[in-house]
Design a protein around this motif. Structure first.
Motif, mmCIF file in Angstrom:
data_model
loop_
_atom_site.group_PDB
_atom_site.id
_atom_site.type_symbol
_atom_site.label_atom_id
_atom_site.label_comp_id
_atom_site.label_asym_id
_atom_site.label_seq_id
_atom_site.Cartn_x
_atom_site.Cartn_y
_atom_site.Cartn_z
ATOM 1 N N GLU A 1 0.837 -1.205 0.000
ATOM 2 C CA GLU A 1 0.000 0.000 0.000
ATOM 3 C C GLU A 1 0.868 1.250 0.000
ATOM 4 O O GLU A 1 0.586 2.218 -0.729
ATOM 5 C CB GLU A 1 -0.934 0.009 1.210
ATOM 6 N N MET A 2 1.930 1.241 0.808
ATOM 7 C CA MET A 2 2.839 2.400 0.825
ATOM 8 C C MET A 2 3.459 2.625 -0.547
ATOM 9 O O MET A 2 3.551 3.760 -1.027
ATOM 10 C CB MET A 2 3.939 2.186 1.871
ATOM 11 N N LEU A 3 3.878 1.539 -1.187
ATOM 12 C CA LEU A 3 4.503 1.658 -2.494
ATOM 13 C C LEU A 3 3.514 2.122 -3.560
ATOM 14 O O LEU A 3 3.801 3.040 -4.346
ATOM 15 C CB LEU A 3 5.105 0.308 -2.900
ATOM 16 N N TYR A 4 2.333 1.508 -3.598
ATOM 17 C CA TYR A 4 1.354 1.804 -4.636
ATOM 18 C C TYR A 4 0.777 3.212 -4.515
ATOM 19 O O TYR A 4 0.601 3.907 -5.512
ATOM 20 C CB TYR A 4 0.194 0.805 -4.570
ATOM 21 N N ARG A 5 0.451 3.626 -3.295
ATOM 22 C CA ARG A 5 -0.195 4.926 -3.098
ATOM 23 C C ARG A 5 0.788 6.086 -3.163
ATOM 24 O O ARG A 5 0.452 7.168 -3.634
ATOM 25 C CB ARG A 5 -0.927 4.966 -1.759
ATOM 26 N N GLY A 6 1.995 5.877 -2.653
ATOM 27 C CA GLY A 6 2.973 6.959 -2.636
ATOM 28 C C GLY A 6 2.695 7.999 -1.578
ATOM 29 O O GLY A 6 3.261 9.104 -1.629
#
Length: 275
Positions: free
Chosen positions: A177-182
Motif C-alpha cells: 500500500e505504501m509503495l502503490y499509493r505513494g
C-alpha cells in the motif's frame, strides 16, 4: 559527549557552507550527518559516493563498533534525490543515468552489507531515497514530527530498493500500500507497523540513537558481526540452508567467548579482544 554537545554540534553546522557529509566519532560509534538542510538534506551524486566510501571505511575500522546515519536540522533526515538538480539536468538535455547503471548502484547495498550495527536517526522527514537509506539500516529511531514514505509512484520513479526490502521489514500488505499509493505515514504509524524501533521528541533522535549504539558497542564485536552478517545473508533462504550458514569469524571458537564467561563468573565488565 554530552546531550548538550550533541545538540549544539547540530546547530554549529553552517547550512550554507561546509561539507555535504559531516563525519564524527563518539567513542566506538561513527556518526554520519547529511548536511544540506537548505535543500532538505537532498542527495547529490557526490554525496552518495562519499557516503558509500564512509560506510566502507567504518566497516573496516576495528575501532568502530556501530554506525549512525542522521541529518542536519529538524526539518528533514533526507528527501532523496535533489529533484531541482535533476530538473535542470533534464532541461539541459543530459541523459538520466538510472542508479543501477552507475558507480552508485551499490550505495544502499553497501549500507545493508556493512557488517556492523547501523542506526538511522531520523531527525526529520525521510522520503524517497532518504527513506531507502533509512531502510537499509538495521534500526530506525524517528522524531515524532517526521513523515516517512515513498512518493515514487507519484513521480514516475522506481523505488527499486524499497520494492524489494520493505515487504521483508513490515507486513507485505502494508508495504505494498505504501509503495502503490505513494503517500506518507506518520512516525506513530511507522512505529505501529514495526518500521521504526521508537519515536522520540523533536531533536532527540541522535541522542537516542547514540545511547542505543553505545550500548550495542559494549557487546562482543565478533558476536555482533556474526549476527548482522547471518541476518543479511540468510534473508530469503530456505530455513534448512539458513541454519547451516557458517560465515565469518565463529564466536564459539573465539577468545572473546572465553573472556565473556570469565567476566560473568568474576562479576566484572568483559575486555573484548575481537578475536
Amino acid at each position: 559527549m554530552s546531550d548538550n554537545t550533541i545538540n549544539s554540534s547540530a546547530e554549529a553546522v553552517d547550512p550554507n557552507a561546509g561539507p555535504e557529509l559531516v563525519i564524527s566519532t563518539e567513542g566506538m560509534v561513527r556518526i554520519f550527518r547529511i548536511n544540506r538542510p537548505a535543500r532538505m538534506n537532498a542527495m547529490t551524486p557526490n554525496m552518495q559516493t562519499e557516503l558509500s566510501e564512509a560506510f566502507i571505511d567504518a566497516g573496516q575500522d576495528p575501532g568502530v563498533r556501530a554506525i549512525i546515519l542522521t541529518g542536519t536540522g529538524d526539518r528533514a533526515f533526507c528527501s532523496g534525490m535533489d529533484l531541482k538538480v535533476r530538473k535542470e539536468a533534464d532541461e539541459a538535455g543530459k541523459p538520466y543515468r538510472y542508479k543501477m547503471t552507475t558507480l552508485n548502484r551499490f550505495g544502499l547495498e553497501v549500507i545493508l552489507e556493512t557488517y556492523k550495527p547501523t542506526i538511522a536517526a531520523l531527525n526529520g522527514t525521510a522520503v524517497a531515497g532518504g527513506f531507502e537509506h533509512a531502510l537499509a539500516c538495521d534500526m530506525r529511531i524517528v522524531c515524532e514530527h517526521a513523515k516517512l514514505g515513498l512518493p515514487e509512484a507519484k513521480r514516475g520513479m522506481g523505488a527499486h530498493f524499497s520494492t524489494i526490502m520493505l515487504p521483508r521489514v513490515i507486513p507485505r500488505a502494508i508495504a505494498m500500500e505504501m509503495l502503490y499509493r505513494g503517500d506518507y505515514i506518520s512516525a506513530e504509524e511507522a512505529y505501529r507497523c514495526g518500521l521504526v524501533n521508537r519515536v522520540v521528541p523533536v531533536g532527540e533522535a541522535l541522542n537516542a540513537a547514540l545511547e542505543l549504539a553505545t550500548a550495542i558497542a559494549k557487546n562482543a564485536p565478533i558476536t555482533i558481526r556474526r549476527m548482522k552478517e547471518t541476518a543479511v545473508k540468510s534473508s530469503g533462504l530456505p530455513l534448512a540452508a539458513a541454519l547451516r550458514l557458517d560465515e565469518g569469524l565463529n564466536p564459539y571458537l573465539s577468545e572473546d567467548r572465553k573472556e565473556g564467561a570469565r567476566a560473568y563468573v568474576e562479576k566484572r565488565e568483559p575486555r573484548w579482544q575481537g578475536r
